[in-house]
Design a protein around this motif. Structure first.
Motif, PDB file in Angstrom:
ATOM      1  N   VAL A   5       0.611  -0.875  -0.217  1.00 32.33           N
ATOM      2  CA  VAL A   5       0.190  -0.317  -0.176  1.00 32.33           C
ATOM      3  C   VAL A   5       1.062   1.594   0.068  1.00 32.33           C
ATOM      4  O   VAL A   5       0.483   2.073  -1.035  1.00 32.33           O
ATOM      5  N   GLU A  53       1.014   4.572  -2.756  1.00 31.97           N
ATOM      6  CA  GLU A  53       0.703   6.160  -2.046  1.00 31.97           C
ATOM      7  C   GLU A  53       1.976   7.021  -3.138  1.00 31.97           C
ATOM      8  O   GLU A  53       1.967   7.791  -3.164  1.00 31.97           O
ATOM      9  N   ASP A  68      -5.132   1.571  -4.148  1.00 29.73           N
ATOM     10  CA  ASP A  68      -4.536   0.811  -2.747  1.00 29.73           C
ATOM     11  C   ASP A  68      -6.216  -0.367  -2.472  1.00 29.73           C
ATOM     12  O   ASP A  68      -6.674   0.087  -2.141  1.00 29.73           O
ATOM     13  N   GLY A  98      -5.560  -2.704  -0.057  1.00 31.05           N
ATOM     14  CA  GLY A  98      -6.085  -3.325   1.318  1.00 31.05           C
ATOM     15  C   GLY A  98      -6.193  -4.335   1.470  1.00 31.05           C
ATOM     16  O   GLY A  98      -5.355  -5.646   0.702  1.00 31.05           O
ATOM     17  N   GLN A 151      -8.728  -5.769   0.772  1.00 34.32           N
ATOM     18  CA  GLN A 151     -10.039  -5.837  -0.264  1.00 34.32           C
ATOM     19  C   GLN A 151     -10.730  -7.693  -0.925  1.00 34.32           C
ATOM     20  O   GLN A 151     -11.864  -7.785  -1.412  1.00 34.32           O
ATOM     21  N   ALA A 204      -6.305   5.390  -0.238  1.00 33.03           N
ATOM     22  CA  ALA A 204      -6.407   5.733   0.838  1.00 33.03           C
ATOM     23  C   ALA A 204      -6.650   6.971   1.683  1.00 33.03           C
ATOM     24  O   ALA A 204      -6.583   8.229   0.603  1.00 33.03           O
ATOM     25  N   ASP A 205      -8.099   7.355   2.362  1.00 26.85           N
ATOM     26  CA  ASP A 205      -7.706   9.040   2.612  1.00 26.85           C
ATOM     27  C   ASP A 205      -6.537   8.992   3.087  1.00 26.85           C
ATOM     28  O   ASP A 205      -5.876   8.579   3.638  1.00 26.85           O
ATOM     29  N   ARG A 208      -2.046   7.781   5.019  1.00 31.60           N
ATOM     30  CA  ARG A 208      -0.766   7.588   4.437  1.00 31.60           C
ATOM     31  C   ARG A 208      -0.144   7.618   5.500  1.00 31.60           C
ATOM     32  O   ARG A 208       0.271   7.611   6.576  1.00 31.60           O
TER      33      ARG A 208
END
Length: 202
Positions: free
Chosen positions: A22, A26, A42, A44, A46, A170-171, A175
């Motif tokens: 991840v 980023e 990203d 994650g 999932q 991601a938000d 990060r």
């Protein structure tokens, strides 16, 4: 014609070096902008929710922390048909579908990307809940990105310095910089669990 490419980082940032993949996407997205048909994601933890992205891609680059049993911080590159076997080397969580299963499902459904590139790093620490990347693993982010960029150039992908579309990241609050600098000390936040729930603890 430029191929459709999925650049995917997978892992759980809550468990120290498990977040390597991840953190790679980023940083890549913060520094490079790509032509049409390239998705930086990203992924994650999932699991099977990643299948629609797989279906849309001709080629796949995956960043991940993979337990190869090597020296921590060792980077290993695996390609094409060898990728599923190496993805199966890692069983970090019983609560997530392994990416090996995602690839197998995509293959069964007939839409697995034609070319797969796994850029993996051997983790040092996975039992530090809320922890950031260890130094030897963090040091491999830039080299891993260079491997990906070289392959993208080979594939004829347009790229330039800049920022990628952050739609699938991601938000910002979780990060790497924000997450690691805002981490409470071990005295405040237990790294391995709550002692009140350990057998024999008072």
């Amino acid at each position: 014609m430029q191929p459709s490419v999925l650049i995917l980082g997978i892992g759980n940032v809550l468990w120290a070096d498990e977040g390597f993949g991840v953190r790679c996407v980023e940083r890549l997205a913060a520094r490079w902008s790509f032509g049409p048909g390239v998705t930086v994601l990203d992924g994650g933890t999932q699991g099977l929710y990643l299948l629609p992205f797989m279906e849309a891609a001709d080629r796949l680059i995956v960043f991940d922390a993979v337990d190869y049993g090597l020296v921590p911080g060792t980077m290993k590159i695996v390609e094409d048909e060898a990728v599923p076997a190496f993805m199966g080397a890692k069983k970090m969580s019983l609560h997530q579908t392994g990416f090996q299963d995602v690839i197998a499902t995509a293959q069964l459904m007939g839409y697995c990307p034609d070319h797969l590139l796994l850029i993996g790093c051997q983790p040092e620490e996975l039992e530090d809940y809320g922890g950031g990347l260890r130094a030897v693993v963090a040091a491999q982010i830039d080299p891993a990105i260079e491997v990906a960029l070289a392959r993208l150039r080979d594939w004829g992908v347009e790229m330039r310095p800049g920022m990628s579309d952050a739609t699938y990241l991601a938000d910002p609050s979780i990060r790497q910089d924000a997450y690691e600098t805002g981490r409470p000390s071990a005295d405040v936040a237990c790294r391995v669990g709550d002692a009140r729930f350990f057998p024999g603890e008072g």
